[in-house]
Design a protein around this motif. Structure first.
Motif, PDB file in Angstrom:
ATOM      1  N   GLN A  52       0.840  -1.192   0.000  1.00 37.81           N
ATOM      2  CA  GLN A  52       0.000   0.000   0.000  1.00 37.81           C
ATOM      3  C   GLN A  52       0.880   1.249   0.000  1.00 37.81           C
ATOM      4  O   GLN A  52       1.883   1.298   0.719  1.00 37.81           O
ATOM      5  CB  GLN A  52      -0.892   0.002   1.246  1.00 37.81           C
ATOM      6  CG  GLN A  52      -1.840  -1.176   1.315  1.00 37.81           C
ATOM      7  CD  GLN A  52      -2.850  -1.169   0.190  1.00 37.81           C
ATOM      8  OE1 GLN A  52      -3.323  -0.105  -0.213  1.00 37.81           O
ATOM      9  NE2 GLN A  52      -3.162  -2.335  -0.334  1.00 37.81           N
ATOM     10  N   PRO A  53       0.509   2.265  -0.761  1.00 35.91           N
ATOM     11  CA  PRO A  53       1.292   3.503  -0.732  1.00 35.91           C
ATOM     12  C   PRO A  53       1.279   4.108   0.669  1.00 35.91           C
ATOM     13  O   PRO A  53       0.249   4.163   1.329  1.00 35.91           O
ATOM     14  CB  PRO A  53       0.559   4.418  -1.715  1.00 35.91           C
ATOM     15  CG  PRO A  53      -0.198   3.497  -2.604  1.00 35.91           C
ATOM     16  CD  PRO A  53      -0.554   2.318  -1.754  1.00 35.91           C
ATOM     17  N   GLY A  54       2.432   4.504   1.127  1.00 34.63           N
ATOM     18  CA  GLY A  54       2.552   5.093   2.456  1.00 34.63           C
ATOM     19  C   GLY A  54       2.787   4.090   3.556  1.00 34.63           C
ATOM     20  O   GLY A  54       3.044   4.467   4.694  1.00 34.63           O
ATOM     21  N   ALA A  55       2.695   2.799   3.249  1.00 39.44           N
ATOM     22  CA  ALA A  55       2.929   1.773   4.253  1.00 39.44           C
ATOM     23  C   ALA A  55       4.434   1.642   4.514  1.00 39.44           C
ATOM     24  O   ALA A  55       5.239   1.851   3.637  1.00 39.44           O
ATOM     25  CB  ALA A  55       2.358   0.427   3.804  1.00 39.44           C
ATOM     26  N   VAL A  56       4.761   1.305   5.733  1.00 40.99           N
ATOM     27  CA  VAL A  56       6.167   1.150   6.095  1.00 40.99           C
ATOM     28  C   VAL A  56       6.684  -0.159   5.505  1.00 40.99           C
ATOM     29  O   VAL A  56       6.039  -1.190   5.593  1.00 40.99           O
ATOM     30  CB  VAL A  56       6.340   1.145   7.623  1.00 40.99           C
ATOM     31  CG1 VAL A  56       7.791   0.931   8.012  1.00 40.99           C
ATOM     32  CG2 VAL A  56       5.815   2.457   8.200  1.00 40.99           C
ATOM     33  N   ALA A  57       7.848  -0.094   4.887  1.00 37.45           N
ATOM     34  CA  ALA A  57       8.440  -1.283   4.265  1.00 37.45           C
ATOM     35  C   ALA A  57       8.963  -2.230   5.334  1.00 37.45           C
ATOM     36  O   ALA A  57       9.472  -1.801   6.375  1.00 37.45           O
ATOM     37  CB  ALA A  57       9.572  -0.877   3.340  1.00 37.45           C
TER      38      ALA A  57
END
Length: 63
Positions: A52-57
């Motif tokens: 998801q965009p903005g999710a922490v890797a």
């Protein structure tokens, strides 16, 4: 030092040096931002479809 500037045009030399520094900085920026550590932070180069965009890797465990 003045003999060097008699061989090379100072304005042209400084402009080319500035363009080179900007080019190296831009290339280095994209290399670092494409690395796995920072890639998913912005969400523009996610390796999997479920990111998801903005999710922490996910990071590997610390040593």
């Amino acid at each position: 030092m003045h003999k060097i500037w008699m061989l090379f045009d100072p304005r042209r030399s400084l402009v080319l040096a500035a363009i080179g520094v900007i080019a190296i900085a831009t290339i280095l920026h994209f290399v670092v931002m494409s690395s796995p550590r920072y890639c998913d932070h912005w969400g523009w180069c996610a390796p999997t479809m479920n990111a998801q965009p903005g999710a922490v890797a996910a990071r590997p465990p610390a040593r």
